[in-house]
Design a protein around this motif. Structure first.
Motif, PDB file in Angstrom:
ATOM      1  N   ILE A   1       3.896   2.547  -5.385  1.00  0.00           N
ATOM      2  CA  ILE A   1       5.245   3.120  -5.510  1.00  0.00           C
ATOM      3  C   ILE A   1       5.205   4.587  -5.110  1.00  0.00           C
ATOM      4  O   ILE A   1       4.345   5.352  -5.572  1.00  0.00           O
ATOM      5  CB  ILE A   1       5.769   2.993  -6.957  1.00  0.00           C
ATOM      6  CG1 ILE A   1       5.795   1.522  -7.393  1.00  0.00           C
ATOM      7  CG2 ILE A   1       7.170   3.603  -7.064  1.00  0.00           C
ATOM      8  CD1 ILE A   1       6.160   1.332  -8.852  1.00  0.00           C
ATOM      9  N   VAL A   2       6.104   4.975  -4.232  1.00  0.00           N
ATOM     10  CA  VAL A   2       6.189   6.375  -3.811  1.00  0.00           C
ATOM     11  C   VAL A   2       7.621   6.887  -3.952  1.00  0.00           C
ATOM     12  O   VAL A   2       8.582   6.126  -3.854  1.00  0.00           O
ATOM     13  CB  VAL A   2       5.741   6.570  -2.344  1.00  0.00           C
ATOM     14  CG1 VAL A   2       4.276   6.191  -2.180  1.00  0.00           C
ATOM     15  CG2 VAL A   2       6.626   5.783  -1.391  1.00  0.00           C
TER      16      VAL A   2
ATOM     17  N   THR B   1       0.854  -1.177   0.000  1.00  0.00           N
ATOM     18  CA  THR B   1       0.000   0.000   0.000  1.00  0.00           C
ATOM     19  C   THR B   1       0.898   1.238   0.000  1.00  0.00           C
ATOM     20  O   THR B   1       2.108   1.150   0.268  1.00  0.00           O
ATOM     21  CB  THR B   1      -0.909   0.050   1.236  1.00  0.00           C
ATOM     22  OG1 THR B   1      -0.078   0.188   2.406  1.00  0.00           O
ATOM     23  CG2 THR B   1      -1.756  -1.213   1.353  1.00  0.00           C
ATOM     24  N   VAL B   2       0.293   2.389  -0.282  1.00  0.00           N
ATOM     25  CA  VAL B   2       1.039   3.638  -0.267  1.00  0.00           C
ATOM     26  C   VAL B   2       1.615   3.886   1.120  1.00  0.00           C
ATOM     27  O   VAL B   2       2.781   4.239   1.275  1.00  0.00           O
ATOM     28  CB  VAL B   2       0.129   4.817  -0.682  1.00  0.00           C
ATOM     29  CG1 VAL B   2       0.834   6.149  -0.406  1.00  0.00           C
ATOM     30  CG2 VAL B   2      -0.241   4.720  -2.151  1.00  0.00           C
ATOM     31  N   GLU B   3       0.793   3.657   2.149  1.00  0.00           N
ATOM     32  CA  GLU B   3       1.245   3.910   3.511  1.00  0.00           C
ATOM     33  C   GLU B   3       2.415   3.004   3.893  1.00  0.00           C
ATOM     34  O   GLU B   3       3.368   3.437   4.552  1.00  0.00           O
ATOM     35  CB  GLU B   3       0.083   3.712   4.492  1.00  0.00           C
ATOM     36  CG  GLU B   3       0.413   4.076   5.938  1.00  0.00           C
ATOM     37  CD  GLU B   3       0.896   5.509   6.108  1.00  0.00           C
ATOM     38  OE1 GLU B   3       1.713   5.753   7.019  1.00  0.00           O
ATOM     39  OE2 GLU B   3       0.461   6.379   5.321  1.00  0.00           O
TER      40      GLU B   3
ATOM     41  N   ASP C   1       8.876  15.160   1.708  1.00  0.00           N
ATOM     42  CA  ASP C   1       7.866  15.388   0.674  1.00  0.00           C
ATOM     43  C   ASP C   1       7.601  14.039   0.017  1.00  0.00           C
ATOM     44  O   ASP C   1       8.546  13.303  -0.312  1.00  0.00           O
ATOM     45  CB  ASP C   1       8.365  16.380  -0.375  1.00  0.00           C
ATOM     46  CG  ASP C   1       8.526  17.788   0.189  1.00  0.00           C
ATOM     47  OD1 ASP C   1       7.777  18.118   1.128  1.00  0.00           O
ATOM     48  OD2 ASP C   1       9.379  18.530  -0.316  1.00  0.00           O
ATOM     49  N   VAL C   2       6.322  13.709  -0.182  1.00  0.00           N
ATOM     50  CA  VAL C   2       5.955  12.410  -0.758  1.00  0.00           C
ATOM     51  C   VAL C   2       5.208  12.607  -2.068  1.00  0.00           C
ATOM     52  O   VAL C   2       4.228  13.350  -2.130  1.00  0.00           O
ATOM     53  CB  VAL C   2       5.069  11.598   0.213  1.00  0.00           C
ATOM     54  CG1 VAL C   2       4.651  10.286  -0.428  1.00  0.00           C
ATOM     55  CG2 VAL C   2       5.811  11.335   1.522  1.00  0.00           C
ATOM     56  N   ASP C   3       5.663  11.920  -3.115  1.00  0.00           N
ATOM     57  CA  ASP C   3       4.967  11.881  -4.396  1.00  0.00           C
ATOM     58  C   ASP C   3       4.535  10.442  -4.638  1.00  0.00           C
ATOM     59  O   ASP C   3       5.367   9.528  -4.622  1.00  0.00           O
ATOM     60  CB  ASP C   3       5.882  12.332  -5.540  1.00  0.00           C
ATOM     61  CG  ASP C   3       6.152  13.830  -5.508  1.00  0.00           C
ATOM     62  OD1 ASP C   3       5.275  14.571  -5.021  1.00  0.00           O
ATOM     63  OD2 ASP C   3       7.225  14.250  -5.970  1.00  0.00           O
ATOM     64  N   VAL C   4       3.239  10.245  -4.848  1.00  0.00           N
ATOM     65  CA  VAL C   4       2.733   8.901  -5.137  1.00  0.00           C
ATOM     66  C   VAL C   4       2.879   8.640  -6.627  1.00  0.00           C
ATOM     67  O   VAL C   4       2.187   9.243  -7.452  1.00  0.00           O
ATOM     68  CB  VAL C   4       1.257   8.753  -4.704  1.00  0.00           C
ATOM     69  CG1 VAL C   4       0.759   7.347  -5.040  1.00  0.00           C
ATOM     70  CG2 VAL C   4       1.106   9.029  -3.218  1.00  0.00           C
ATOM     71  N   VAL C   5       3.787   7.748  -6.974  1.00  0.00           N
ATOM     72  CA  VAL C   5       4.022   7.409  -8.380  1.00  0.00           C
ATOM     73  C   VAL C   5       2.933   6.473  -8.880  1.00  0.00           C
ATOM     74  O   VAL C   5       2.417   6.617  -9.985  1.00  0.00           O
ATOM     75  CB  VAL C   5       5.416   6.756  -8.552  1.00  0.00           C
ATOM     76  CG1 VAL C   5       5.654   6.366 -10.015  1.00  0.00           C
ATOM     77  CG2 VAL C   5       6.508   7.698  -8.063  1.00  0.00           C
TER      78      VAL C   5
END
Length: 204
Positions: A51-52, A10-12, A30-34
């Protein structure tokens, strides 16, 4: 700037994994969700990992401190850079031996360093910092010199009934001249010309 790309179910989970690898906390990155990923049938078939991309931003003030230290080192000086931050204004003061090398004639070298520092600290930023770079209290001494020059040239303009032109100066130094004469009812000041040759004229 440190940056890593991490995957997880999961993203988390991916974010938590990145925080462990970077040895930091969520509020520092800073988080970017790919890719948000996909669970798939029964949680297995057709599943796709999330993937982040996580990065620790560079502190712009610390970045400039390093930049100034590199200039000091390049000039072969033994000096120390101290910093004071007041909101969006940052003041850097350089103290040490043979500091005149960093000041230059009429502060030209110091002004150039201040200009470059302004570019470095505001690179890729929307909220801009204003920057002042000083060396052994030179700015205050220069301010006193400019104020004295302003009054002397104003007297010259009044006596001669002619316009007096000063040498080209950066904007923050021209402001000192304007301010010094703003209450003098016998003269008017204006900035003329184009950078880097913009200068002040004093009219009776």
């Amino acid at each position: 700037m440190r940056e890593i790309t991490v995957s997880g179910q999961t993203v988390e989970e991916a974010v938590q994994s990145s925080l462990m690898q970077l040895d930091t906390t969520r509020d520092q990155v800073d988080v970017d969700v790919v890719d948000e990923g996909k669970k798939g049938i029964l949680g297995v078939f057709g599943s796709k990992p999330a993937i982040v991309k996580v990065r620790i931003p560079v502190d712009p003030v610390e970045n400039v401190e390093t930049y100034l230290a590199s200039i000091v080192d390049h000039l072969g000086l033994t000096a120390e850079v101290t910093t004071a931050v007041h909101g969006s204004h940052v003041y850097f003061n350089i103290t040490g031996e043979n500091i005149g090398l960093m000041i230059g004639k009429h502060g030209h070298t110091l002004n150039a360093i201040q200009y470059l520092t302004h570019l470095v600290i505001n690179k890729d930023r929307h909220d801009h910092y204003t920057v002042a770079v000083d060396a052994e209290g030179y700015r205050e001494r220069r301010k006193e010199t400019l104020e004295s020059l302003a009054h002397k040239m104003a007297e010259k303009a009044i006596r001669s009934h002619r316009v007096v032109s000063l040498e080209p100066m950066p904007a923050f130094e021209r402001k000192i001249i304007h301010h010094a004469l703003q209450n003098n009812d016998h003269v008017a000041t204006a900035s003329e010309g184009l950078e880097p040759h913009r200068h002040i004229v004093i009219r009776p």
